[in-house]
Design a protein around this motif. Structure first.
Motif, mmCIF file in Angstrom:
data_model
loop_
_atom_site.group_PDB
_atom_site.id
_atom_site.type_symbol
_atom_site.label_atom_id
_atom_site.label_comp_id
_atom_site.label_asym_id
_atom_site.label_seq_id
_atom_site.Cartn_x
_atom_site.Cartn_y
_atom_site.Cartn_z
ATOM 1 N N TRP A 18 0.845 -1.206 0.000
ATOM 2 C CA TRP A 18 0.000 0.000 0.000
ATOM 3 C C TRP A 18 0.874 1.247 0.000
ATOM 4 O O TRP A 18 1.832 1.336 0.783
ATOM 5 N N ASP A 21 2.633 2.809 3.157
ATOM 6 C CA ASP A 21 2.666 1.821 4.241
ATOM 7 C C ASP A 21 4.089 1.251 4.387
ATOM 8 O O ASP A 21 4.931 1.441 3.507
ATOM 9 N N HIS A 48 -0.895 -5.868 5.683
ATOM 10 C CA HIS A 48 -1.743 -5.841 4.482
ATOM 11 C C HIS A 48 -0.922 -5.903 3.201
ATOM 12 O O HIS A 48 -1.211 -5.230 2.213
ATOM 13 N N HIS A 52 -3.174 -12.024 2.408
ATOM 14 C CA HIS A 52 -3.384 -11.881 3.854
ATOM 15 C C HIS A 52 -4.868 -11.909 4.200
ATOM 16 O O HIS A 52 -5.723 -11.708 3.333
ATOM 17 N N ASP A 54 -7.818 -10.175 6.757
ATOM 18 C CA ASP A 54 -8.131 -9.032 7.621
ATOM 19 C C ASP A 54 -8.855 -9.550 8.853
ATOM 20 O O ASP A 54 -9.781 -10.368 8.723
ATOM 21 N N HIS A 58 -8.988 -4.464 12.078
ATOM 22 C CA HIS A 58 -8.387 -3.617 11.033
ATOM 23 C C HIS A 58 -9.239 -2.361 10.770
ATOM 24 O O HIS A 58 -8.708 -1.293 10.510
ATOM 25 N N PRO A 146 -6.047 -6.151 -3.648
ATOM 26 C CA PRO A 146 -5.520 -5.762 -2.337
ATOM 27 C C PRO A 146 -6.580 -5.295 -1.350
ATOM 28 O O PRO A 146 -6.284 -5.105 -0.168
ATOM 29 N N SER A 147 -7.809 -5.097 -1.832
ATOM 30 C CA SER A 147 -8.875 -4.677 -0.924
ATOM 31 C C SER A 147 -10.217 -5.062 -1.513
ATOM 32 O O SER A 147 -10.350 -5.246 -2.730
ATOM 33 N N LYS A 154 -12.500 5.594 2.754
ATOM 34 C CA LYS A 154 -12.306 5.758 4.196
ATOM 35 C C LYS A 154 -13.412 5.046 4.971
ATOM 36 O O LYS A 154 -13.211 4.617 6.112
ATOM 37 N N LEU A 156 -14.988 2.232 4.021
ATOM 38 C CA LEU A 156 -14.832 0.786 3.861
ATOM 39 C C LEU A 156 -16.161 0.027 3.971
ATOM 40 O O LEU A 156 -16.301 -0.893 4.788
ATOM 41 N N HIS A 159 -15.956 -3.910 3.624
ATOM 42 C CA HIS A 159 -15.337 -4.526 4.807
ATOM 43 C C HIS A 159 -16.360 -4.613 5.957
ATOM 44 O O HIS A 159 -16.494 -5.649 6.607
ATOM 45 N N GLU A 171 -7.472 -11.423 1.153
ATOM 46 C CA GLU A 171 -7.124 -10.498 0.073
ATOM 47 C C GLU A 171 -5.788 -10.876 -0.563
ATOM 48 O O GLU A 171 -4.931 -11.493 0.069
HETATM 49 N N1 LIG Z 1 -8.220 -2.140 3.802
HETATM 50 C C1 LIG Z 1 -6.991 -2.563 3.161
HETATM 51 C C2 LIG Z 1 -5.792 -1.882 3.720
HETATM 52 C C3 LIG Z 1 -5.846 -0.434 3.797
HETATM 53 O O1 LIG Z 1 -6.862 0.168 3.613
HETATM 54 C C4 LIG Z 1 -4.578 0.231 4.067
HETATM 55 C C5 LIG Z 1 -3.435 -0.507 4.289
HETATM 56 C C6 LIG Z 1 -2.254 0.114 4.583
HETATM 57 C C7 LIG Z 1 -2.164 1.469 4.618
HETATM 58 C C8 LIG Z 1 -3.298 2.224 4.390
HETATM 59 C C9 LIG Z 1 -4.505 1.600 4.113
HETATM 60 N N2 LIG Z 1 -5.642 2.295 3.871
HETATM 61 C C10 LIG Z 1 -5.649 3.576 3.873
HETATM 62 O O2 LIG Z 1 -5.997 4.551 3.593
HETATM 63 C C11 LIG Z 1 -6.786 -4.015 3.399
HETATM 64 O O3 LIG Z 1 -7.606 -4.598 4.029
HETATM 65 O O4 LIG Z 1 -5.778 -4.569 3.003
#
Ligand SMILES: N[C@@H](CC(=O)c1ccccc1NC=O)C(=O)O
Ligand SMILES: [Zn+2]
Ligand SMILES: [Zn+2]
Length: 207
Positions: A18, A21, A48, A52, A54, A58, A146-147, A154, A156, A159, A171
């Motif tokens: 990400w 990250d 993430h 992986h 979740d 998370h 990846p998601s 924001k 989600l 999720h 994911e």
């Molecule tokens: N929801 C994503 C991860 C995610 O959103 C994320 C992962 C690392 C850094 C920032 C993230 N989202 C941010 O805005 C996931 O589940 O992999």
């Protein structure tokens, strides 16, 4: 013994994570020459990264951590389906798929073409699909993305809706060479006590 198909993203120091990250890194804390006996590796990574699961923590401070998750979810029969990538994945995309008795559903979208780079955009899962899948008893959904939400989301919504309905999230699986059909999935999280997710080695066993 039936063949195992590895559906895991390889983890090396170039794996796409990400944006912003923690980058994945493997290095030797000591090498054999230094220690006189052994190479000792160390990994630093965001949870993430790559393939992986979740945990609800998370995206919910009150949500379950990895250690609280039921391991039975991550081992057992799974159906692989192909839904060629569009903007989103909704009920219309699965209405011709037989989901009777499917507790683990793995979706190949093919939307993450260059796995060396993080995608610019991905299809998102429409929250209504979560309701539809729950009616069939789906307990785990896996995607080659990846998601399950848009990358810049924001809120989600997918999720949250999946989790509300008891559907667990896997994911970043790699389904390029996997034919649609039924398999046994094995994708166990590490026993991380506090974590918001876990890398997994995900494999399918032919039935
Ligand atoms: N929801 C994503 C991860 C995610 O959103 C994320 C992962 C690392 C850094 C920032 C993230 N989202 C941010 O805005 C996931 O589940 O992999
Ligand atoms: Zn994740
Ligand atoms: Zn996620």
């Amino acid at each position: 013994m039936k063949r195992l198909i590895d559906i895991s993203q390889r983890l090396d120091n170039h794996v796409a994570g990400w944006p912003g990250d923690t980058p994945f890194s493997f290095s030797l804390a000591w090498n054999q020459a230094q220690s006189g006996s052994v190479n000792v590796g160390k990994i630093v990574m965001s949870i993430h990264t790559g393939t992986h699961i979740d945990a609800p923590f998370h995206f919910d401070d009150e949500g379950k951590r990895v250690i609280d998750l039921d391991l039975e979810l991550y081992v057992g029969p799974a159906r692989v389906i192909h839904i060629p990538a569009t903007n989103s994945i909704g009920i219309d995309d699965v209405k011709n798929v037989n989901l009777e008795g499917v507790s683990r559903l793995l979706i190949r979208t093919g939307a993450w073409v260059n796995r060396q780079a993080f995608p610019q955009s991905i299809p998102f899962l429409e929250p209504e699909l979560a309701v539809y899948l729950a009616q069939f008893g789906v307990r785990l959904i896996g995607l080659d993305l990846p998601s399950v939400d848009l990358l810049d989301s924001k809120e989600l919504p997918a999720h949250h809706e999946l989790t509300r309905l008891g559907i667990h999230i896997l994911e970043g699986i790699v389904l390029e060479d996997v034919q649609p059909g039924d398999y046994e999935l094995i994708a166990l999280p590490l026993p991380l006590v506090e974590a918001d997710g876990s890398p997994v080695r995900a494999v399918l066993r032919e039935l």
